[in-house]
Design a protein around this motif. Structure first.
Motif, PDB file in Angstrom:
ATOM      1  N   LYS A   1      36.084  90.380 114.869  1.00 45.91           N
ATOM      2  CA  LYS A   1      35.782  89.296 115.559  1.00 45.91           C
ATOM      3  C   LYS A   1      34.198  88.808 115.117  1.00 45.91           C
ATOM      4  N   ASN A   2      33.461  89.713 115.030  1.00 49.44           N
ATOM      5  CA  ASN A   2      31.700  89.391 114.729  1.00 49.44           C
ATOM      6  C   ASN A   2      31.776  88.918 113.392  1.00 49.44           C
ATOM      7  N   LEU A   3      32.554  89.323 112.460  1.00 53.84           N
ATOM      8  CA  LEU A   3      32.738  88.906 110.968  1.00 53.84           C
ATOM      9  C   LEU A   3      33.532  87.481 110.815  1.00 53.84           C
ATOM     10  N   GLY A   4      34.337  87.239 111.750  1.00 60.35           N
ATOM     11  CA  GLY A   4      35.122  85.974 111.691  1.00 60.35           C
ATOM     12  C   GLY A   4      36.424  86.379 110.766  1.00 60.35           C
ATOM     13  N   ILE A   5      36.752  87.503 110.966  1.00 60.11           N
ATOM     14  CA  ILE A   5      38.068  87.884 110.284  1.00 60.11           C
ATOM     15  C   ILE A   5      39.381  87.651 111.098  1.00 60.11           C
TER      16      ILE A   5
ATOM     17  N   THR B   1      44.731  90.156 104.071  1.00 62.69           N
ATOM     18  CA  THR B   1      45.160  91.352 105.055  1.00 62.69           C
ATOM     19  C   THR B   1      44.166  92.356 105.174  1.00 62.69           C
ATOM     20  N   ARG B   2      44.217  93.557 106.082  1.00 61.10           N
ATOM     21  CA  ARG B   2      43.337  94.284 106.285  1.00 61.10           C
ATOM     22  C   ARG B   2      43.414  95.587 105.259  1.00 61.10           C
ATOM     23  N   SER B   3      44.415  95.563 104.440  1.00 62.15           N
ATOM     24  CA  SER B   3      44.951  96.881 103.881  1.00 62.15           C
ATOM     25  C   SER B   3      44.979  96.459 102.351  1.00 62.15           C
ATOM     26  N   VAL B   4      44.391  97.019 101.409  1.00 60.70           N
ATOM     27  CA  VAL B   4      44.438  97.007 100.049  1.00 60.70           C
ATOM     28  C   VAL B   4      45.824  97.125  99.624  1.00 60.70           C
TER      29      VAL B   4
ATOM     30  N   GLY C   1      34.417  92.384 103.974  1.00 59.26           N
ATOM     31  CA  GLY C   1      33.919  93.172 104.977  1.00 59.26           C
ATOM     32  C   GLY C   1      34.825  94.185 105.426  1.00 59.26           C
ATOM     33  N   VAL C   2      36.136  94.076 105.295  1.00 56.88           N
ATOM     34  CA  VAL C   2      37.085  95.030 105.519  1.00 56.88           C
ATOM     35  C   VAL C   2      36.920  96.400 104.818  1.00 56.88           C
TER      36      VAL C   2
ATOM     37  N   GLU D   1      35.961 100.237 105.643  1.00 57.08           N
ATOM     38  CA  GLU D   1      36.635 101.201 105.356  1.00 57.08           C
ATOM     39  C   GLU D   1      36.040 102.341 104.497  1.00 57.08           C
ATOM     40  N   ALA D   2      35.249 101.802 103.398  1.00 47.41           N
ATOM     41  CA  ALA D   2      34.432 102.854 102.735  1.00 47.41           C
ATOM     42  C   ALA D   2      33.456 103.516 103.643  1.00 47.41           C
TER      43      ALA D   2
END
Length: 329
Positions: free
Chosen positions: A8-12, A190-193, A241-242, A246-247
């Motif tokens: 939410k903070n990163l606008g994703i 997506t949030r998943s590579v 950012g995602v 994750e990293a």
């Protein structure tokens, strides 16, 4: 820090309902009121259906009430004709469950996106391969129509290319040709590579172009178009950012293996993770997105899979073995 708060903070915006559901469920450690989930496996693919049934579920998920079907198929990346045909058939089956078309109904296929930007060119590419038949119904004798439903297609481009809101162009076409239903195809974030170019989402709630990359436009749905809108999307990008989050999460997990590192981990301020990510992304206005280097091949293969699935779902006389599909493969 909770993922939903960071996003939410990163606008994703999470385009895929199954990912939004997973994030919420992990954070709440419980089922989400007003949301149902069903899973099934068919061939090489896993099918997950998320059904939002109440305003409470709608608010929690940040998505309209309706059905969201995700087909996860890691083999979609493989250049294998048989697997691609299997996926097209599966797409056709799931799409037919949402369409409920009669023999005389007509369909408008809309390819959303920017044909000059490869990760965003999925919609126009699908239109290039779509079997359009409205002109046959309009001008050809009935015996030459060959059991084909009336299908038309348009790739309206994006606001930056045309100076016109995409929804305005589509609405004008709808008012002119009066389709029974609109099928809109678009690239998703997506949030998943692992999901990039390996998943398909079908939704009966319409779509908001550009929402996944922070560039929300006017929604294309039943309320704005006046007819039902089915959306088909494939994730082609992931927000930087995602990946950064994750990293960092994986790095912090390693701290648990060492007592000294674990004490350092416990002393970290949770908000510092977000600040680090924001500082790294600052030169790009926090809107940096990533895509695979072979995205041009992935878009071409995926567009053919979708176009073939559309042909099977929309035209009664076409099956997965029809010779008429050869040019789509």
């Amino acid at each position: 820090m909770e993922r939903s708060h960071l996003y939410k903070n990163l606008g994703i915006q999470l385009d895929m309902a199954v990912e939004a559901h997973d994030v919420l469920q992990q954070e709440r450690q419980s089922n989400i009121a007003g949301v149902e989930m069903y899973k099934n496996k068919v061939g090489h693919s896993d099918i997950t259906t998320v059904k939002i049934t109440s305003p409470e579920g709608e608010e929690a998920m940040g998505k309209p009430m309706g059905n969201y079907v995700t087909i996860d198929a890691p083999h979609m990346k493989v250049n294998n004709r048989d697997i691609h045909q299997e996926l097209s058939g599966l797409l056709a089956q799931e799409l037919s469950k949402l369409l409920h078309l009669g023999p005389d109904d007509s369909v408008l296929v809309v390819g959303l996106g920017n044909w000059h930007a490869t990760p965003d060119a999925l919609g126009p590419k699908v239109v290039n391969h779509t079997m359009v038949t409205r002109h046959l119904h309009k001008f050809a004798p009935e015996e030459l129509q060959g059991g084909l439903r009336s299908v038309s297609a348009i790739a309206p481009g994006v606001l930056g290319l045309t100076g016109i809101e995409t929804a305005e162009i589509i609405k004008g076409v709808v008012e002119k040709i009066n389709p029974t239903v609109i099928i809109a195809i678009d690239a998703l974030a997506t949030r998943s590579v692992e999901r990039m170019a390996t998943s398909l989402q079908i939704a009966d709630t319409g779509i908001t172009p550009g929402s996944g990359v922070g560039n929300r436009r006017v929604g294309i749905n039943k309320e704005t178009m006046g007819v039902p809108v089915i959306a088909i999307g494939v994730p082609t990008v992931v927000h930087a950012g995602v990946i950064a989050h994750e990293a960092i999460e994986m790095l912090l997990q390693q701290f648990h293996t060492s007592p000294s590192l674990y004490r350092l981990y416990k002393g970290l301020n949770p908000d510092s993770m977000q600040q680090i990510i924001e500082d790294v992304l600052e030169p790009f206005g926090r809107d940096l997105i990533m895509t695979p280097k072979e995205i041009d091949i992935l878009i071409e293969n995926t567009s053919r899979i979708i176009a073939t699935g559309l042909a099977q779902a929309l035209h009664p006389s076409i099956s997965s073995s029809s010779e008429g599909l050869q040019y789509l493969q």
